[in-house]
Design an enzyme around this catalytic site. Structure first.
Site, PDB file in Angstrom:
ATOM      1  N   ILE A  78       0.878  -1.177   0.000  1.00 24.70           N
ATOM      2  CA  ILE A  78       0.000   0.000   0.000  1.00 24.70           C
ATOM      3  C   ILE A  78       0.914   1.225   0.000  1.00 24.70           C
ATOM      4  CG2 ILE A  78      -1.901   1.129   1.215  1.00 24.70           C
ATOM      5  CD1 ILE A  78      -2.011  -1.413   3.067  1.00 24.70           C
ATOM      6  N   ILE A 107       4.233  -1.177   3.522  1.00 20.96           N
ATOM      7  CA  ILE A 107       3.953   0.212   3.151  1.00 20.96           C
ATOM      8  C   ILE A 107       5.014   0.720   2.189  1.00 20.96           C
ATOM      9  CG2 ILE A 107       3.651   2.582   4.000  1.00 20.96           C
ATOM     10  CD1 ILE A 107       1.382   0.613   4.824  1.00 20.96           C
ATOM     11  N   LYS A 108       4.537   1.263   1.074  1.00 20.82           N
ATOM     12  CA  LYS A 108       5.459   1.791   0.066  1.00 20.82           C
ATOM     13  C   LYS A 108       5.752   3.264   0.341  1.00 20.82           C
ATOM     14  CE  LYS A 108       5.025   0.178  -4.354  1.00 20.82           C
ATOM     15  NZ  LYS A 108       4.264  -0.155  -5.611  1.00 20.82           N
ATOM     16  N   PHE A 109       7.043   3.547   0.412  1.00 19.22           N
ATOM     17  CA  PHE A 109       7.517   4.935   0.525  1.00 19.22           C
ATOM     18  C   PHE A 109       8.396   5.214  -0.699  1.00 19.22           C
ATOM     19  CE2 PHE A 109       7.331   3.444   4.982  1.00 19.22           C
ATOM     20  CZ  PHE A 109       6.577   4.442   5.581  1.00 19.22           C
ATOM     21  N   ASN A 130       8.115  -1.236   1.676  1.00 27.61           N
ATOM     22  CA  ASN A 130       8.502  -1.540   0.301  1.00 27.61           C
ATOM     23  C   ASN A 130       8.972  -0.206  -0.295  1.00 27.61           C
ATOM     24  OD1 ASN A 130       8.651  -2.031  -2.433  1.00 27.61           O
ATOM     25  ND2 ASN A 130       6.612  -2.948  -2.616  1.00 27.61           N
TER      26      ASN A 130
END
Ligand code: G3P
Length: 278
Positions: A78, A107-109, A130
């Site tokens: 996400i 969690i995508k940063f 991620n």
């Protein structure tokens, strides 16, 4: 059942739970799914003219929860909303909220200074990340250093190979270089090949022993049609090989070159696609 000789985890790159179902039917397994603001925007476009921020986030949550229920043993990525003004604290705040949506999220940063600072914080709090929009070996070294101490499985890195190919650089060589560089480390970061555009990208990634590949439905269909081939057609592209760099993984993450033109463009594109719905 996944083919027993495929060690690489196979993810679907999509914001559409209907595609998750199709892949489960097609392959008989799926190890996870990645989403991003552009993919979610594509799925939600046309549902209603405009959304409030809360409605848009609720739409994203609904999609992610549906996907997670289809892949209870998998991982679902996400992505936080980030433009060039978004602070690390704000990204970490979003991450905490999104991480609570499902039990199996990453969690995508964005791999920018603010994104890495947010990821460093979030990992220390026990989150899973991620790191996306990766286009260089230096960025991969920075991800490694910023997430030191995390356990295997908690950190993915997403180099976008198709977007490098688009400008004449061989994205596949970046994957090879990152895997090589990470051999000098403790293996806590898993390499997730993203922006996959062809069956050849897919099979080459298998051949390199990438930890994870995320792929659009179309390529997964081609892979199934090929009877789950592990052979790359290989040869003959005119792309420029990206040379391997000797980079120590021992530095503080702030001391790597984190900026990359394609990361800057990519952050803007994700933000623009999201904001178009507001
Ligand atoms: O997983 C990231 C991927 O969705 C980006 O793909 O085709 O937009 O470069 P693409």
């Amino acid at each position: 059942m996944r083919p027993h000789d495929i060690k690489t985890k196979i993810f679907l790159d999509s914001g559409d739970p209907d595609e998750t179902r199709q892949v489960l039917d097609l392959l008989g397994f799926l190890d996870g799914q990645t989403t991003n603001p552009s993919l979610i925007a594509k799925k939600l476009t046309g549902k209603t003219k405009k959304f409030t921020r809360d409605e848009l986030l609720a739409g994203y949550k609904h999609i992610v929860q549906e996907v997670a229920s289809l892949l209870p043993q998998g991982s679902v990525s996400i992505e936080v909303y980030a433009d060039h003004q978004t602070s690390a604290d704000e990204m970490a705040r979003q991450a905490r909220e999104m991480f609570a949506w499902i039990p199996n999220g990453h969690i995508k940063f964005p791999t920018t200074s603010a994104g890495l600072a947010a990821a460093e914080m979030f990992i220390k709090e026990g989150g899973r990340v991620n790191m996306t929009l990766v286009f260089s070996q230096e960025q991969a070294a920075a991800v490694y250093a910023a997430t030191l101490g995390a356990k295997k499985g908690d950190v993915f890195i997403s180099p976008f190979i198709g977007r490098l190919d688009d400008r004449g650089e061989d994205g596949m060589s970046l994957i090879k270089n990152i895997i090589e560089m990470y051999k000098t480390g403790d293996s806590h970061v898993e390499v997730l090949v993203a922006s996959v555009r062809s069956l050849d990208h897919f099979t080459q990634s298998l051949g390199l022993g990438a930890d994870i590949i995320t792929s659009p439905l179309k390529i997964l269909k081609e892979w199934a049609d090929s009877k789950f081939s592990k052979e790359s057609a290989g040869g003959g592209n005119k792309l420029q090989t990206i040379p391997y760099q000797e980079i120590s993984l021992e530095k503080n993450w702030h001391n790597y070159i984190i900026t990359h033109e394609l990361t800057t463009v990519g952050v803007q594109k994700f933000a623009d696609d999201w904001n178009k719905l507001l």
